[in-house]
Design an enzyme around this catalytic site. Structure first.
Site, short mmCIF file in Angstrom:
data_model
loop_
_atom_site.label_atom_id
_atom_site.label_comp_id
_atom_site.label_asym_id
_atom_site.label_seq_id
_atom_site.Cartn_x
_atom_site.Cartn_y
_atom_site.Cartn_z
N GLU A 63 -2.01 0.77 3.19
CA GLU A 63 -3.45 1.07 3.17
C GLU A 63 -3.77 2.41 3.81
O GLU A 63 -4.76 3.07 3.45
CB GLU A 63 -4.24 -0.05 3.84
CG GLU A 63 -4.25 -1.37 3.07
CD GLU A 63 -3.08 -2.26 3.42
OE1 GLU A 63 -2.12 -1.79 4.09
OE2 GLU A 63 -3.10 -3.45 3.02
N PHE A 125 -7.81 -16.90 9.43
CA PHE A 125 -6.64 -16.14 8.98
C PHE A 125 -7.09 -14.77 8.45
O PHE A 125 -7.99 -14.67 7.64
CB PHE A 125 -5.92 -16.93 7.88
CG PHE A 125 -4.76 -16.17 7.27
CD1 PHE A 125 -3.65 -15.84 8.03
CD2 PHE A 125 -4.81 -15.76 5.95
CE1 PHE A 125 -2.59 -15.13 7.48
CE2 PHE A 125 -3.76 -15.05 5.39
CZ PHE A 125 -2.65 -14.73 6.15
N GLN A 126 -6.43 -13.74 8.92
CA GLN A 126 -6.71 -12.34 8.54
C GLN A 126 -8.16 -11.95 8.83
O GLN A 126 -8.76 -11.16 8.10
CB GLN A 126 -6.34 -12.07 7.08
CG GLN A 126 -4.82 -12.13 6.86
CD GLN A 126 -4.36 -11.53 5.56
OE1 GLN A 126 -5.07 -11.57 4.56
NE2 GLN A 126 -3.15 -10.99 5.55
N LYS A 175 -15.76 -12.66 1.59
CA LYS A 175 -15.23 -13.13 0.30
C LYS A 175 -16.29 -13.90 -0.50
O LYS A 175 -16.41 -13.72 -1.72
CB LYS A 175 -14.01 -14.01 0.55
CG LYS A 175 -13.24 -14.34 -0.72
CD LYS A 175 -11.92 -15.02 -0.38
CE LYS A 175 -11.07 -15.20 -1.64
NZ LYS A 175 -9.77 -15.82 -1.32
N MET A 476 6.99 20.38 17.40
CA MET A 476 5.89 20.85 18.23
C MET A 476 5.99 20.25 19.63
O MET A 476 5.71 20.91 20.64
CB MET A 476 4.55 20.51 17.58
CG MET A 476 3.35 21.13 18.27
SD MET A 476 3.40 22.95 18.28
CE MET A 476 2.42 23.32 16.83
#
Lengths: 564, 83
Positions: A63, A125-126, A175, A476
């Site tokens: 993502e 969940f999630q 949802k 760097m």
């Protein structure tokens, strides 16, 4: 007694539509062509509504890649890039990309799935509070609480993301809101008010310009945001004032313009920093006195009066008091700055400094000298080229040694400094402008942050040209440990890197390796002459540093130079 | 620098968190807070102290005005000699 409604009235009632369908219709209404994402549980209703729409979904492999690709898409098009992910880890993986867009003022709309409304706040969940997590890094955010509101929320989100100082907007979609079918509410029109610059402030600014004998234009990312290149170039030419740019400003005035002195700041050109130090008037346009640009703030332009033009009123006076601050439309403001300073002698002095401190491309040995390679590549690349960068030494070399004729030709993570930006940004740039030649310059540290997106390049046959500068170190960090931490080298060794050419080939991408400067010309020709995606793995000297360099907490004129 | 920040805002979801977060993140400690909201409009009053001398009430007021829900911001300094 029951009565039957007239047939006409029945037909006028719109049919209920699912929330997910309303999301797709809203995106189509906004003219979205591509969205970058990754499906999962809570966002599945939207993915169910995608097939058959006008939207092309780009399936990334992480993502973060979606958010960073959408960021680049937004920079190139000037319209919000769109990314989409599911709840929980899908949403949190977007966070770096959202922050990247926030720090660089990029229009972006991020859509996250959320657990169903009755489960919010139950540690389902999630479930994460992505609305709360992203509060400090969004321009605005919404949670959809009524399916009926989806068209209005999306219209507002796109308007907010692109208007004024652009930025990311998050829409969190539970949802059940996507599943429910409703008749949507009407979208209320919004009229954007654009304030003209105050005449009195323009007059004050013109008076300061007329009095100046040593003026400098200092411009930044606000030029690209306002698409203000024409006004900036006209102003600079009309007034005859030399200019310097921030990292994000590069290309606002073509980098090969005679009176452009280069990037200022920590890894800027000495001529640019000297000019700032000696100027009597600093005209800051679409820049924000960032610490990487100013060095030690109280030594920056110590003798100058300040005119500050910015689209965002909150930037004026934030870090440096302005003698004249003009907020609003910077194009209008620049067109009204018509005073001409008497600064020919100063301009000549600046140009002499520019010639005196020009970059030197001679380097000992036979190895590839990265600045010379980038200069050769940039000069050979067509004018429509877009460079995307990762973060580290190579990022500064690109800024110093490549030529840019427009700001959209240089996509770099300036504010957040996101390692892993380069390849997703290349994907976003190619989809935003398929006619462009897109070159990603990466490092061996950065490329591993989002190397999985090579699969996305392969899947969509995107002709991205990747130049991987490999010094087998976090260059760097090593440079700073060498210079400012008594050579106490800590956790910078990457000598166990994989064979990057083999890795690319494993993803189905043409690749080759060079390590000798005699191979540079052939490598550049092969890169630019190949139609499909290609990776050029370049082994470089691990001891090479980025010069010049302003040490931390120092004035910009205390620059360290490479020993000549 | 110490002072009071007063904000009128549209009482949308997250508005108060957004404003408080901005004020704290931009370098001020909130010592007193009063807030009221009804019929979609809200008002917030914050007594604040700057964490360091580089912080300005004017700057944070302009940053608050950028928020979508904010309708009006006013500030008053409680430092001696300030207006």
């Amino acid at each position: 007694m029951a009565t039957r409604a007239p047939r006409k009235a029945l037909e006028a009632v719109p049919a209920p539509v699912t929330g997910a369908r309303l999301v797709v219709e809203a995106l189509e209404r906004e003219g979205v062509r591509h969205l970058f994402g990754y499906p999962g549980g809570a966002i599945m209703p939207v993915y169910d509504a995608l097939p058959g729409s006008k939207l092309q979904h780009i399936l990334v492999r992480h993502e973060q890649g979606a958010a960073l690709a959408a960021d680049a898409y937004g920079r190139v098009t000037g319209q919000p890039g769109v990314c989409i992910a599911t709840s929980g880890p899908g949403a949190t993986n977007l966070v770096t990309g959202i922050a990247n867009a926030f720090l660089d003022s990029v229009p972006l709309v991020a859509i996250t799935g959320q657990v169903a409304t009755p489960l919010i706040g139950t540690d389902a969940f999630q479930e994460v509070d992505i609305f709360g997590i992203t509060l400090p890094i969004v321009k605005h955010s919404f949670v959809i609480r009524r399916t009926e509101d989806i068209p209005q929320v999306f219209a507002d989100a796109f308007r907010i993301a692109r208007s004024g100082r652009p930025g990311p907007v998050l829409i969190d979609l539970p949802k059940d809101m996507g599943v429910k079918a409703v008749v949507p509410a009407e979208i209320r029109p919004h009229v954007e008010a654009v304030e003209a610059p105050e005449a009195a402030l323009i007059a004050e600014a013109n008076a300061l310009i007329a009095e100046a004998r040593a003026p400098i234009l200092y411009f930044g990312g606000g030029i690209a945001i306002a698409r203000a290149e024409r006004a900036l170039r006209a102003f600079a030419a009309r007034a005859g004032i030399p200019s310097v740019a921030t990292l994000k400003g590069l290309g606002g005035i073509p980098t090969d313009d005679a009176a452009f002195l280069g990037m200022l700041g920590m890894h800027g050109m000495r001529a640019a920093n000297i000019a700032i130090d000696n100027c009597d008037l600093l005209i800051c346009i679409g820049a924000r006195f960032d610490d990487r640009a100013t060095g030690k703030a109280d030594t920056f332009a110590p003798n100058a009066r300040i005119i500050h033009l910015d689209g965002d009123a909150a930037e004026i006076g934030k870090l440096r008091r302005a003698d004249v601050g003009i907020a609003g439309d910077i194009v209008q403001a620049m067109d009204l700055l018509t005073a001409i300073p008497r600064c020919a002698a100063w301009r000549d002095q600046c140009l002499r400094q520019k010639a005196m401190w020009a970059m030197d491309y001679d380097a000992p040995g036979n190895g590839v000298y990265a600045p010379a390679l980038l200069k050769t590549l940039s000069e050979a690349a067509p004018d429509n080229t877009i460079f995307t960068c990762d973060v580290g030494q190579h990022q500064m070399w690109v800024a110093q040694h490549c030529r840019f004729s427009r700001p959209q030709a240089h996509l770099t993570s300036a504010g957040l400094g996101t390692m892993g930006y380069g390849i997703p940004a290349g994907i976003g740039a190619l989809l935003a402008d398929p006619s462009a030649t897109v070159i990603t310059v990466s490092g061996d540290g950065s490329i591993m942050m989002n190397i999985q997106e090579l699969a996305t390049i392969r899947r969509y046959r995107l002709p991205l040209k990747i130049v991987l500068l490999d010094n087998a170190q976090l260059g760097m960090v090593r440079q700073w440990q060498e210079l400012f931490f008594d050579r106490n080298f800590s956790e910078i060794d990457l000598s166990d890197n994989p064979d990057f050419a083999e890795v690319a080939r494993a993803f189905g991408i043409e690749a080759f390796t060079i390590d000798h400067r005699s191979e540079v010309a052939g490598a550049v020709a092969r890169l630019l002459g190949t139609n499909g995606p290609i990776l050029c793995h370049v082994r470089i000297d691990p001891r090479e540093n980025v010069w010049p360099l302003v040490p931390p907490n120092s004035s910009n004129v205390e620059m360290m130079e490479k020993a000549r | 620098m110490s002072g009071r920040i007063q904000v009128d805002f549209d009482a949308a979801e997250g508005a108060v968190l957004r404003m408080l977060g901005l004020v704290e993140r931009r370098g001020f400690v909130v010592s007193v807070m009063t807030m009221a909201a009804r019929e979609g409009r809200g008002s917030l009053s914050l007594d604040v102290d700057a964490r360091d001398p580089g912080r300005s009430l004017d700057v944070v007021a302009r940053q608050l005005r950028r928020l979508q829900e904010v309708r009006n911001v006013s500030t008053s300094s409680s430092d001696r000699g300030a207006s």
